[in-house]
Motif scaffolding. Structure first.
Motif, PDB file in Angstrom:
ATOM      1  N   TRP A 241       0.845  -1.095   0.128  1.00  0.00           N
ATOM      2  CA  TRP A 241      -0.074   0.180  -0.038  1.00  0.00           C
ATOM      3  C   TRP A 241       0.974   1.270   0.060  1.00  0.00           C
ATOM      4  O   TRP A 241       0.653   2.256  -0.921  1.00  0.00           O
ATOM      5  N   GLN A 245       2.088   4.240  -3.263  1.00  0.00           N
ATOM      6  CA  GLN A 245       1.926   5.915  -3.345  1.00  0.00           C
ATOM      7  C   GLN A 245       3.245   6.606  -3.831  1.00  0.00           C
ATOM      8  O   GLN A 245       3.036   7.512  -3.751  1.00  0.00           O
ATOM      9  N   LEU A 247       6.050   7.492  -2.332  1.00  0.00           N
ATOM     10  CA  LEU A 247       6.355   8.398  -1.365  1.00  0.00           C
ATOM     11  C   LEU A 247       7.666   8.823  -1.644  1.00  0.00           C
ATOM     12  O   LEU A 247       8.611   8.060  -1.954  1.00  0.00           O
ATOM     13  N   LYS A 352      -8.273   2.811  -1.838  1.00  0.00           N
ATOM     14  CA  LYS A 352      -8.525   4.159  -2.350  1.00  0.00           C
ATOM     15  C   LYS A 352      -7.844   5.267  -1.470  1.00  0.00           C
ATOM     16  O   LYS A 352      -7.975   6.398  -1.976  1.00  0.00           O
ATOM     17  N   THR A 354      -5.018   7.420   0.591  1.00  0.00           N
ATOM     18  CA  THR A 354      -3.359   7.564   0.583  1.00  0.00           C
ATOM     19  C   THR A 354      -2.961   8.222   1.866  1.00  0.00           C
ATOM     20  O   THR A 354      -3.786   8.404   2.721  1.00  0.00           O
ATOM     21  N   ASP A 356      -2.145  10.643   3.414  1.00  0.00           N
ATOM     22  CA  ASP A 356      -1.876  12.341   3.265  1.00  0.00           C
ATOM     23  C   ASP A 356      -1.934  12.803   5.138  1.00  0.00           C
ATOM     24  O   ASP A 356      -2.775  12.346   5.811  1.00  0.00           O
TER      25      ASP A 356
END
Length: 401
Positions: A241, A245, A247, A352, A354, A356
């Motif tokens: 996961w 993203q 990162l 779905k 993220t 943040d």
């Protein structure tokens, strides 16, 4: 609590003192007994007997004479039949392992049960794979392994474990945990009786906000993943996961505690996958560390990710909220549901979502709520109410008159 009565006859007059006590039955895990004892001795000093039920003869014992250790029902019976009278029984982290002791516990005594988590979940999830994410399940539980677990849950050791757990749980009058949804899950699954009362209370002593460590807030930008090496932390699913993203980790570390709770094969696989996904930014913690040093780790992590399907790592999560980390939980866990109901801002872990980071207003909001719900003051007040409730259920006069 001490009661006195006069025994008169033509020959003599004797005053008999009876000590009314609470009996605590505590799991052998060394992390909690001392904090449990400190809490009750502050609230209600001198009215408690603390018994640790040993998992095996080889299990280590804490230093000092504050705790009595028992291995057999006859040893517990000797304590119960001793000079004290009893107001109630408070059980911590024992379920199936206590089933053999139940015949010696008087049926008229009210019983409170503090949920730890791992000791109850085998009674809820008959197959452990239901606690594993898709990737973790694929790699660490083959079809034949799942079949063995399923059969074990029907006619094997797990079935017997479930029967023993429910035998003890049906004697419980009050079930306690800081999150209501955790207790309701076990009640709705038939572990505890429908008539059981829920009482909000914490196993330990809560967070002392007079302690300078508790007033510190997060200053780093790292990411903390999981709380142990247990496969139910779903590290591989969490790594996938996070990796998806893309990162920017040039100034961040992905820190993963792996010092307890899992087998070497699982730990090796997690470490290998961690370096594959995050390179030099991956930091596995393979050795146990003292609380102050662990708080430093928390303070370095602006994001805390706990991808458990069940309640796990609750203390770490409460600590992270206290210090102002952005906390992400599996959206279906009881902790996620309960904390959101209580007003905390919690991030979700799903396809779905993220990573943040929350705004400073949300983090300050969480810190303020943590001071209300997880403080030492709140914990002690709720524990005092629990003792009052048990005295009421046991029909004991509260003031000793």
């Amino acid at each position: 609590m001490v009661f006195s009565s006069n025994c008169a006859s033509s020959a003599c007059r004797v005053q008999v003192f009876i000590t009314i006590m609470f009996l605590h039955l505590i799991n052998n895990d060394p992390k909690f007994p001392k904090s449990i004892r400190v809490k009750y001795e502050v609230i209600d000093p001198g009215n408690h007997v603390y018994v640790i039920v040993k998992a095996s003869p080889e299990a280590p014992e804490l230093e000092g004479d504050e705790f009595t250790y028992v291995e057999e029902p006859t040893e517990l019976a000797a304590i119960i039949q001793g000079p004290n009278d009893w107001e109630g029984i408070i059980i911590n982290g024992l379920l199936a392992s206590l089933s053999g002791f139940m015949p010696v516990i008087p049926r008229d005594l009210p019983v409170a049960y503090f949920i730890w988590g791992w000791e109850v979940y085998p009674s809820v999830f008959s197959v452990s794979s239901t606690l594993l994410g898709p990737q973790t399940r694929r790699e660490f539980q083959s079809f034949s392994g799942q079949l063995r677990m399923f059969l074990s849950s029907l006619i094997g050791p797990r079935a017997r474990l479930r029967i023993k757990s429910r035998k003890v749980a049906k004697r419980v009058d009050v079930v306690s945990f800081p999150i209501r949804e955790e207790a309701e899950q076990f009640i709705s699954n038939g572990i505890f009786s429908r008539s059981v009362q829920y009482h909000c209370a914490n196993v330990g002593g809560g967070t002392d906000f007079d302690d300078p460590l508790s007033r510190l807030r997060v200053t780093g930008q790292n990411i903390l993943v999981g709380n142990s090496a247990a496969p139910t932390s779903n590290h591989l699913d969490t790594f996938a996961w996070l990796d998806g993203q893309k990162l920017n980790l040039s100034q961040r570390q992905v820190i993963v505690p792996l010092s307890y709770g899992g087998c070497s094969a699982y730990i090796e696989r997690v470490v290998s996958e961690g370096y594959k996904c995050f390179g030099d930014s991956f930091v596995p913690l393979l050795e146990f560390m003292p609380r102050a040093k662990y708080v430093d780790i928390i303070l370095s992590a602006s994001c805390v990710v706990m991808n458990h399907y069940r309640q796990q790592g609750a203390g770490n999560i409460f600590l992270s909220l206290t210090h102002g980390s952005s906390v992400y939980l599996h959206e279906n866990s009881t902790l996620s549901k309960g904390l959101k109901r209580m007003g905390f801002k919690i991030g979700d872990i799903n396809s779905k979502a993220t990573l943040d980071e929350f705004c400073i207003e949300d983090l300050n909001h969480n810190r303020a709520l943590a001071r209300v719900h997880f403080s030492k003051k709140h914990t002690y007040e709720n524990t005092e109410k629990l003792l009052l409730l048990l005295r009421t259920l046991g029909n004991r006069p509260v003031d000793g008159s």
